[in-house]
Design a protein around this motif. Structure first.
Motif, mmCIF file in Angstrom:
data_model
loop_
_atom_site.group_PDB
_atom_site.id
_atom_site.type_symbol
_atom_site.label_atom_id
_atom_site.label_comp_id
_atom_site.label_asym_id
_atom_site.label_seq_id
_atom_site.Cartn_x
_atom_site.Cartn_y
_atom_site.Cartn_z
ATOM 1 N N LYS A 130 0.856 -1.003 -0.017
ATOM 2 C CA LYS A 130 -0.046 0.052 0.042
ATOM 3 C C LYS A 130 0.830 1.384 -0.109
ATOM 4 N N THR A 131 1.677 1.425 0.873
ATOM 5 C CA THR A 131 2.731 2.645 1.038
ATOM 6 C C THR A 131 3.788 2.489 -0.293
ATOM 7 N N THR A 132 4.060 1.441 -0.636
ATOM 8 C CA THR A 132 4.946 1.251 -1.794
ATOM 9 C C THR A 132 4.296 1.912 -2.975
ATOM 10 N N ALA A 133 3.057 1.524 -3.140
ATOM 11 C CA ALA A 133 2.380 2.590 -4.431
ATOM 12 C C ALA A 133 2.475 3.759 -4.383
ATOM 13 N N LEU A 134 2.259 4.352 -3.134
ATOM 14 C CA LEU A 134 2.420 5.870 -2.839
ATOM 15 C C LEU A 134 3.839 6.356 -3.130
ATOM 16 N N ARG A 135 4.879 5.659 -2.726
ATOM 17 C CA ARG A 135 6.190 5.765 -2.811
ATOM 18 C C ARG A 135 6.407 5.731 -4.375
ATOM 19 N N LEU A 136 6.052 4.843 -5.130
ATOM 20 C CA LEU A 136 6.346 4.758 -6.501
ATOM 21 C C LEU A 136 5.694 6.084 -7.310
ATOM 22 N N VAL A 137 4.763 6.311 -7.038
ATOM 23 C CA VAL A 137 4.033 7.491 -7.618
ATOM 24 C C VAL A 137 4.973 8.731 -7.459
ATOM 25 N N THR B 29 4.719 17.198 -2.015
ATOM 26 C CA THR B 29 4.631 16.454 -0.823
ATOM 27 C C THR B 29 3.590 16.631 0.344
ATOM 28 N N ARG B 30 2.931 17.762 0.151
ATOM 29 C CA ARG B 30 1.784 18.109 1.228
ATOM 30 C C ARG B 30 0.875 17.602 1.076
ATOM 31 N N PHE B 31 0.664 16.925 -0.380
ATOM 32 C CA PHE B 31 -0.637 16.156 -0.792
ATOM 33 C C PHE B 31 -0.443 14.775 -0.880
ATOM 34 N N MET B 32 0.711 14.073 -0.604
ATOM 35 C CA MET B 32 1.034 12.766 -0.584
ATOM 36 C C MET B 32 2.093 12.505 0.455
ATOM 37 N N ARG B 33 1.804 12.463 1.804
ATOM 38 C CA ARG B 33 2.733 12.265 2.729
ATOM 39 C C ARG B 33 3.087 10.698 2.884
ATOM 40 N N GLY C 33 -5.285 18.180 -8.588
ATOM 41 C CA GLY C 33 -6.920 17.288 -8.700
ATOM 42 C C GLY C 33 -6.666 16.382 -7.632
ATOM 43 N N PHE C 34 -5.544 16.094 -6.860
ATOM 44 C CA PHE C 34 -5.608 14.702 -6.255
ATOM 45 C C PHE C 34 -4.847 14.951 -4.774
ATOM 46 N N VAL C 35 -5.344 14.096 -3.977
ATOM 47 C CA VAL C 35 -4.518 14.096 -2.472
ATOM 48 C C VAL C 35 -4.553 12.460 -2.244
ATOM 49 N N TRP C 36 -3.445 12.040 -1.712
ATOM 50 C CA TRP C 36 -3.248 10.542 -1.433
ATOM 51 C C TRP C 36 -2.961 10.675 0.182
ATOM 52 N N HIS C 37 -3.579 9.865 1.036
ATOM 53 C CA HIS C 37 -3.687 9.551 2.187
ATOM 54 C C HIS C 37 -3.465 8.178 2.798
ATOM 55 N N ASP C 38 -2.345 7.915 3.243
ATOM 56 C CA ASP C 38 -2.006 6.483 3.616
ATOM 57 C C ASP C 38 -2.538 5.830 4.647
ATOM 58 N N ASN C 39 -2.431 4.739 4.882
ATOM 59 C CA ASN C 39 -3.236 3.838 6.030
ATOM 60 C C ASN C 39 -2.780 4.462 7.194
ATOM 61 N N ALA C 40 -1.422 5.022 7.501
ATOM 62 C CA ALA C 40 -0.910 5.290 8.635
ATOM 63 C C ALA C 40 -1.671 6.762 9.272
ATOM 64 N N LEU C 41 -2.297 7.270 8.665
ATOM 65 C CA LEU C 41 -3.259 8.498 8.825
ATOM 66 C C LEU C 41 -4.753 7.984 9.339
ATOM 67 N N ILE D 23 -7.273 9.738 -2.991
ATOM 68 C CA ILE D 23 -6.779 8.444 -2.947
ATOM 69 C C ILE D 23 -6.327 7.776 -1.651
ATOM 70 N N MET D 24 -6.752 6.620 -1.114
ATOM 71 C CA MET D 24 -6.659 6.349 0.266
ATOM 72 C C MET D 24 -6.101 4.725 0.256
ATOM 73 N N SER D 25 -5.025 4.545 1.116
ATOM 74 C CA SER D 25 -4.654 3.172 1.331
ATOM 75 C C SER D 25 -5.096 2.895 2.759
ATOM 76 N N ILE D 26 -5.737 1.781 2.743
ATOM 77 C CA ILE D 26 -6.289 1.316 4.038
ATOM 78 C C ILE D 26 -6.360 -0.230 4.219
ATOM 79 N N ASN D 27 -6.019 -0.540 5.431
ATOM 80 C CA ASN D 27 -6.167 -2.166 5.733
ATOM 81 C C ASN D 27 -7.665 -2.382 6.115
ATOM 82 N N SER D 28 -7.669 -3.808 5.443
ATOM 83 C CA SER D 28 -9.392 -4.228 5.527
ATOM 84 C C SER D 28 -9.904 -4.236 6.979
#
Length: 571
Positions: A48-55, A136-140, A487-495, A523-528
């Motif tokens: 999940k976080t790897t996807a954010l880092r790749l972008v 980086t303020r929109f994809m921590r 046009g986008f913001v990405w929030h990772d599961n850690a948030l 865009i959000m990454s979240i654990n099930s």
């Protein structure tokens, strides 16, 4: 600017197709068995976080942080829409390949491309503003990007940078803040220059004096030296005569020592002559009568002869001392004559040198004069430079004082009331009515910061209040911010992990609809497990809509179910 698709040249990678608007969810599913029993019930490490880092990596990041364990030959492609045009970036993990729209490009050129054509209206008058410093303020993507202060991120090198960039995105007085930072830097540079000049001053002889006093001292000494040099009478034989005088003085000293020794010997002889150790005839006879009692008379029958012998010894001693005395007196007379002659000769030579000087003396004074002239010139330059710097310092301080006054007036106008109200309403979306807002105050301190910015909310029941504020603040900047068309913001599961399940549910329900209404991508990454804990708070309709927004499910059941399709340790 919106994200369209992320994929790789390696077929094991799971391509990510982003929803063009609204919510896109990347779900990390809980492992039920897994090849490694320790991963059971765990959905971390699936990508999940790897996807954010790749972008972030594809969007011209300086390093492949968090991706170094991916094989270097892997390349990743990011398709995105910018200013109505679709583009594609290709970048290899080993940085051997970087291309924009299938054309090779240097990293610096790609960064300039985004600065000039990207979603941010970069003000070229502000050095700290760039696509990379703002995106980086929109994809921590780092843990350090989440802090109690909310608005700074780890890429901000200084607190002043964080404030200026945030003011820029909030549409506040960022230019005033930038001016104080630059003037504070100038002041610091001037202080360092003045310090360096004062260090140069310490190299002078009178390092304990101030520059003005030191200059006056050198000038006074210089005038005296000039007068001395003008009045000097150079005598060519000066040094030769001086050496001759010195030679005579050494001889005079030697003679004086000899005469002193002789005078001491004469005094000793006179003392010896005054002392008479001789016995009179009567004293000798009395001694003789006494001896009769101890010795036979026959042993003492030659008394007359003894008396004559004793008298002769006394006379011989006196004669010898008188002879020695006469010899010493004669030598002293000779030495005294020589002494007086040398003294007179040296005196005549000294008279020749009176009011005259040697060439060496002249050159020594001339050299000292030149040294003082150079020192006066050097200190004069230092004095002028320090004076000029102090004038600059005073002007800059005056500008800063005026700007501080302007900042105080600006703050009094409540410039962030609108943004603060919007932030308050966003915080309400978590389901709890708590005081929240964005405040700005003038900072008149001796530093680089013109405004103190604070994003705050009174802590309620949620233990993840900081994360809630971060989610709301980022969404505020995306939807109501200034100087950008992102046009986008990405929030990772850690948030999301530490937020109360009910609060998380209300935020996701709100963001689902609001992202559609605003036409933005969320865009959000979240654990099930976090998703499931929030599901009881949703209606069947909302739950179904949210599930339909899941664009990728990743699992740790098998390596092939992870984002890369292989085992990857991103720690």
């Amino acid at each position: 600017m919106k994200l369209l698709k992320l994929y790789s040249n390696n077929p094991s990678f799971h391509d990510i197709q982003f929803n063009p608007t609204g919510l896109s969810i990347i779900m990390g599913e809980t492992s039920q068995s897994g090849e490694n029993a320790s991963l059971k019930g765990n959905c971390n490490g699936v990508g999940k976080t790897t996807a954010l880092r790749l972008v972030n990596f594809c969007l011209a990041a300086n390093s492949n942080e968090g991706l170094k364990k991916i094989p270097k030959e892997w390349s990743f492609f990011l398709e995105f829409e910018l200013n109505g045009q679709n583009h594609r970036i290709e970048r290899s993990v080993g940085n051997n390949t970087l291309a924009l729209d299938d054309k090779a490009i240097k990293l610096a050129r790609l960064q300039k491309f985004f600065d000039g054509n990207g979603p941010f209206l970069i003000d070229k008058n502000v050095s700290g503003l760039s696509f990379r410093s703002l995106i980086t303020r929109f994809m921590r993507h780092r843990r350090e990007d989440i802090s109690d202060e909310i608005y700074p991120v780890s890429s901000d090198q200084k607190p002043s940078d964080a404030t200026i960039r945030s003011l820029y995105l909030l549409g506040a007085a960022y230019l005033l803040a930038e001016r104080k930072k630059l003037n504070a830097v100038k002041l610091n540079n001037i202080r360092n220059q003045i310090k360096q000049y004062k260090e140069i001053k310490k190299n002078s002889r009178n390092n304990e004096l101030g520059i003005d006093a030191d200059l006056a001292s050198h000038k006074q000494r210089l005038e005296r030296l000039k007068a001395q040099l003008e009045n000097m009478n150079i005598f060519e034989a000066f040094d030769d005569i001086r050496r001759e005088i010195k030679d005579k003085e050494e001889k005079i000293e030697t003679l004086f020592q000899k005469i002193s020794i002789n005078n001491y010997q004469l005094a000793s002889i006179n003392k010896a002559l005054d002392y008479t150790p001789d016995m009179t005839a009567d004293e000798l006879k009395g001694l003789y009568e006494g001896l009769k009692k101890l010795f036979k008379e026959s042993a003492l029958e030659h008394f007359d002869k003894v008396e004559v012998f004793h008298k002769q010894m006394a006379e011989n001693r006196t004669h010898r001392l008188e002879c020695d005395k006469q010899q010493i007196q004669a030598e002293n007379e000779r030495l005294n004559n020589e002494y007086l002659h040398l003294k007179e000769s040296a005196k005549r030579l000294e008279a020749q040198l009176k009011n005259r000087h040697s060439e060496n003396e002249y050159q020594a004074l001339l050299q000292e004069k030149n040294m003082h002239e150079l020192e006066i010139e050097r200190l004069g330059v230092v004095q002028k430079e320090i004076a000029a710097l102090e004038q600059q310092q005073a002007k800059i301080r005056s500008i800063i004082a005026n700007d501080n006054f302007e900042a105080t007036k600006y703050v009094a106008s409540s410039p962030l009331d609108c943004q603060s109200g919007l932030f308050q309403r966003l915080m309400l979306q978590f389901g709890e009515d708590i005081p929240a807002g964005i405040s700005i105050t003038a900072n008149g301190g001796n530093n680089q910061i013109q405004f103190d910015l604070k994003v705050s909310a009174q802590s309620g029941k949620s233990t993840g209040i900081t994360h809630e504020m971060t989610l709301a603040y980022d969404w505020l900047l995306l939807t109501h911010g200034s100087n950008h068309d992102l046009g986008f913001v990405w929030h990772d599961n850690a948030l999301f992990a530490d937020i109360d399940a009910g609060h998380r549910a209300k935020w996701m329900e709100f963001i689902y609809q609001n992202s559609i209404d605003t036409g933005k991508q969320y865009i959000m990454s979240i654990n099930s497990e976090n998703f499931e804990k929030s599901s009881p708070y949703w209606s069947e309709d909302i739950l179904q809509k949210l599930q339909e927004r899941v664009i990728m499910k990743l699992s740790g059941e098998k390596d092939t179910d992870k984002l890369l399709g292989i085992y990857f340790d991103d720690k």
